[in-house]
Design an enzyme around this catalytic site. Structure first.
Site, PDB file in Angstrom:
ATOM      1  N   LYS A  19       0.840  -1.207   0.000  1.00 17.44           N
ATOM      2  CA  LYS A  19       0.000   0.000   0.000  1.00 17.44           C
ATOM      3  C   LYS A  19       0.878   1.263   0.000  1.00 17.44           C
ATOM      4  CE  LYS A  19      -2.163  -1.099   3.825  1.00 17.44           C
ATOM      5  NZ  LYS A  19      -1.408  -2.343   4.124  1.00 17.44           N
ATOM      6  N   ARG A 133      11.725  -5.799   5.119  1.00 20.37           N
ATOM      7  CA  ARG A 133      11.547  -4.362   4.862  1.00 20.37           C
ATOM      8  C   ARG A 133      12.520  -3.526   5.712  1.00 20.37           C
ATOM      9  NH1 ARG A 133       5.760  -1.772   5.476  1.00 20.37           N
ATOM     10  NH2 ARG A 133       5.844  -2.820   7.502  1.00 20.37           N
TER      11      ARG A 133
HETATM   12  P1  AP5 Z   1       0.516   0.584   8.805  1.00 19.73           P
HETATM   13  O1  AP5 Z   1       1.751   1.366   8.853  1.00 19.73           O
HETATM   14  O2  AP5 Z   1      -0.618   1.062   7.981  1.00 19.73           O
HETATM   15  O3  AP5 Z   1       0.914  -0.912   8.431  1.00 19.73           O
HETATM   16  P2  AP5 Z   1       0.221  -2.059   7.542  1.00 19.73           P
HETATM   17  O4  AP5 Z   1      -1.149  -1.841   7.066  1.00 19.73           O
HETATM   18  O5  AP5 Z   1       0.466  -3.271   8.334  1.00 19.73           O
HETATM   19  O6  AP5 Z   1       0.969  -1.953   6.224  1.00 19.73           O
HETATM   20  P3  AP5 Z   1       2.481  -1.849   6.023  1.00 19.73           P
HETATM   21  O7  AP5 Z   1       2.929  -0.413   6.142  1.00 19.73           O
HETATM   22  O8  AP5 Z   1       3.204  -2.844   6.905  1.00 19.73           O
HETATM   23  O9  AP5 Z   1       2.649  -2.401   4.531  1.00 19.73           O
HETATM   24  P4  AP5 Z   1       2.290  -1.772   3.140  1.00 19.73           P
HETATM   25  O10 AP5 Z   1       1.076  -2.425   2.591  1.00 19.73           O
HETATM   26  O11 AP5 Z   1       2.319  -0.278   3.177  1.00 19.73           O
HETATM   27  O12 AP5 Z   1       3.532  -2.334   2.312  1.00 19.73           O
HETATM   28  P5  AP5 Z   1       4.886  -1.604   1.817  1.00 19.73           P
HETATM   29  O13 AP5 Z   1       4.602  -0.797   0.602  1.00 19.73           O
HETATM   30  O14 AP5 Z   1       5.622  -0.962   2.943  1.00 19.73           O
HETATM   31  O15 AP5 Z   1      -0.073   0.385  10.290  1.00 19.73           O
HETATM   32  C1  AP5 Z   1       0.774   0.031  11.368  1.00 19.73           C
HETATM   33  C2  AP5 Z   1      -0.041  -0.073  12.649  1.00 19.73           C
HETATM   34  O16 AP5 Z   1      -0.644   1.205  12.943  1.00 19.73           O
HETATM   35  C3  AP5 Z   1      -1.237  -1.042  12.613  1.00 19.73           C
HETATM   36  O17 AP5 Z   1      -0.844  -2.365  12.908  1.00 19.73           O
HETATM   37  C4  AP5 Z   1      -2.159  -0.437  13.688  1.00 19.73           C
HETATM   38  O18 AP5 Z   1      -1.688  -0.757  14.977  1.00 19.73           O
HETATM   39  C5  AP5 Z   1      -1.953   1.054  13.485  1.00 19.73           C
HETATM   40  N1  AP5 Z   1      -2.933   1.626  12.535  1.00 19.73           N
HETATM   41  C6  AP5 Z   1      -2.666   2.182  11.319  1.00 19.73           C
HETATM   42  N2  AP5 Z   1      -3.803   2.603  10.734  1.00 19.73           N
HETATM   43  C7  AP5 Z   1      -4.813   2.294  11.589  1.00 19.73           C
HETATM   44  C8  AP5 Z   1      -6.218   2.469  11.537  1.00 19.73           C
HETATM   45  N3  AP5 Z   1      -6.824   3.014  10.475  1.00 19.73           N
HETATM   46  N4  AP5 Z   1      -6.959   2.024  12.586  1.00 19.73           N
HETATM   47  C9  AP5 Z   1      -6.374   1.469  13.663  1.00 19.73           C
HETATM   48  N5  AP5 Z   1      -5.035   1.264  13.782  1.00 19.73           N
HETATM   49  C10 AP5 Z   1      -4.258   1.691  12.739  1.00 19.73           C
HETATM   50  O19 AP5 Z   1       5.690  -2.918   1.342  1.00 19.73           O
HETATM   51  C11 AP5 Z   1       6.161  -3.873   2.302  1.00 19.73           C
HETATM   52  C12 AP5 Z   1       7.550  -4.412   1.844  1.00 19.73           C
HETATM   53  O20 AP5 Z   1       7.388  -5.138   0.610  1.00 19.73           O
HETATM   54  C13 AP5 Z   1       8.588  -3.297   1.531  1.00 19.73           C
HETATM   55  O21 AP5 Z   1       9.859  -3.739   1.910  1.00 19.73           O
HETATM   56  C14 AP5 Z   1       8.497  -3.113   0.007  1.00 19.73           C
HETATM   57  O22 AP5 Z   1       9.721  -2.651  -0.545  1.00 19.73           O
HETATM   58  C15 AP5 Z   1       8.157  -4.547  -0.452  1.00 19.73           C
HETATM   59  N6  AP5 Z   1       7.329  -4.574  -1.651  1.00 19.73           N
HETATM   60  C16 AP5 Z   1       6.335  -3.707  -2.005  1.00 19.73           C
HETATM   61  N7  AP5 Z   1       5.774  -4.083  -3.174  1.00 19.73           N
HETATM   62  C17 AP5 Z   1       6.415  -5.235  -3.546  1.00 19.73           C
HETATM   63  C18 AP5 Z   1       6.262  -6.114  -4.655  1.00 19.73           C
HETATM   64  N8  AP5 Z   1       5.371  -5.896  -5.633  1.00 19.73           N
HETATM   65  N9  AP5 Z   1       7.070  -7.223  -4.708  1.00 19.73           N
HETATM   66  C19 AP5 Z   1       7.990  -7.447  -3.720  1.00 19.73           C
HETATM   67  N10 AP5 Z   1       8.172  -6.643  -2.654  1.00 19.73           N
HETATM   68  C20 AP5 Z   1       7.395  -5.547  -2.568  1.00 19.73           C
END
Ligand code: AP5
Length: 223
Positions: A19, A133
Site C-alpha cells: 500500500k 523491509r
Molecule cells: P501501517 O503502517 O498502515 O501498516 P500495515 O497496514 O500493516 O501496512 P504496512 O505499512 O506494513 O505495509 P504496506 O502495505 O504499506 O507495504 P509496503 O509498501 O511498505 O499500520 C501500522 C499499525 O498502525 C497497525 O498495525 C495499527 O496498529 C496502526 N494503525 C494504522 N492505521 C490504523 C487504523 N486506520 N486504525 C487502527 N489502527 C491503525 O511494502 C512492504 C515491503 O514489501 C517493503 O519492503 C516493500 O519494498 C516490499 N514490496 C512492495 N511491493 C512489492 C512487490 N510488488 N514485490 C515485492 N516486494 C514488494
C-alpha cells in the site's frame, strides 16, 4: 495522466501488501495527497504526544488503535489540509465503523470515496516482505533487503539516512497483524464492492506492473 478534478481513493490490502509503495506512485501520478494513518501514528509515537503514548502499545502488539483515537487524528488532518485536494487514504479505513466515519468526514467537505483499490497478496508472501523491509525514518523511503535493496547496505539511497526495521515487523507481531486484517479489515471489501467502486489488483509481481494495473483501475472507476 492527470485527473480533471480531485478524487479520493481508499487503498486496501494486507500488511505488507504494498500500500505504501503504491500510494507514493498514485499520489505523484494523480497529484493527490498521501494520508497514511500508520505513518501519522508513528510520528505521534516518535514525538511522545498523548495520542502516541496511548497508541504505542496497540501498535507494538499488532492490534488496531481504537477507532475513536484514529478518527480524531484523521479529522484534524483532513480539516487542516489544502482545500480541494484529493487524498490517497493508505491504511484507513480498517473497520466498518472507520468507513462510516470517513464517509461522514468527506461529506462535510463535499467529497466522497470515489475509488477503492484492493491490492491482493497471499499471506505466505507477506511474511517475507515484512521481515525484509527496511525504511528511512528521515525521508520515509522504503526498501527490501532482497526485492529492492539500497545501493549501500543500511543507507537510504534518497537522503543518506540510516535505515531501520519497524518495531512491528517481528514475525510474531506480523502474524497478529495478519489475523487482525482478516478479521476486521477484509469485510471492507464487501462494503466497497456493494457500492460498485472497488477494483481488485493482484499484488504479486513488479511494483511497476502493479502500478499500471492500479492506474488503469483508476481510469475505469473514477466518476
Ligand atoms: P501501517 O503502517 O498502515 O501498516 P500495515 O497496514 O500493516 O501496512 P504496512 O505499512 O506494513 O505495509 P504496506 O502495505 O504499506 O507495504 P509496503 O509498501 O511498505 O499500520 C501500522 C499499525 O498502525 C497497525 O498495525 C495499527 O496498529 C496502526 N494503525 C494504522 N492505521 C490504523 C487504523 N486506520 N486504525 C487502527 N489502527 C491503525 O511494502 C512492504 C515491503 O514489501 C517493503 O519492503 C516493500 O519494498 C516490499 N514490496 C512492495 N511491493 C512489492 C512487490 N510488488 N514485490 C515485492 N516486494 C514488494
Amino acid at each position: 495522466m492527470m485527473v480533471s478534478r480531485s478524487v479520493d481513493v481508499v487503498l486496501l490490502g494486507p500488511p505488507g501488501g504494498g500500500k505504501g509503495t503504491q500510494a507514493k506512485r498514485l499520489t505523484a501520478a494523480f497529484d493527490l495527497l498521501h494520508l497514511s494513518t500508520g505513518d501519522l501514528l508513528r510520528e505521534e509515537v516518535k514525538r511522545a504526544t498523548p495520542l502516541g503514548i496511548e497508541a504505542q502499545g496497540y501498535m507494538q502488539r499488532g492490534e488496531l488503535v481504537p477507532d475513536e483515537l484514529v478518527g480524531k487524528m484523521l479529522m484534524g488532518r483532513l480539516h487542516s489540509q489544502q482545500a480541494g485536494s484529493g487524498c490517497v487514504f493508505d491504511g484507513y479505513p480498517r473497520t466498518l465503523a472507520q468507513a462510516a466515519l470517513l464517509d461522514g468526514l468527506l461529506a462535510e467537505l463535499g467529497r466522497r470515496v470515489d475509488v477503492a483499490l484492493y491490492i491482493n497478496v497471499p499471506d505466505e508472501e507477506l511474511l517475507a516482505r515484512l521481515t525484509g523491509r527496511r525504511s528511512c525514518p528521515a525521508c520515509g523511503a522504503v526498501f527490501h533487503v532482497v526485492h529492492n535493496p539500497p545501493r549501500q547496505e543500511g543507507i537510504c539511497d534518497a537522503c543518506g539516512g540510516a535505515l531501520v526495521q519497524r518495531a512491528d515487523d517481528r514475525e510474531d507481531v506480523i502474524r497478529e497483524r495478519l489475523r487482525v486484517y482478516h478479521e476486521s479489515t477484509a469485510p471492507l471489501l464487501g462494503f466497497y464492492r456493494s457500492r460498485g467502486n472497488l477494483a481488485e489488483v493482484q499484488g504479486v509481481g513488479s511494483p511497476d506492473a502493479i502500478f499500471e494495473e492500479l492506474r488503469a483501475a483508476m481510469g475505469r472507476l473514477k466518476r
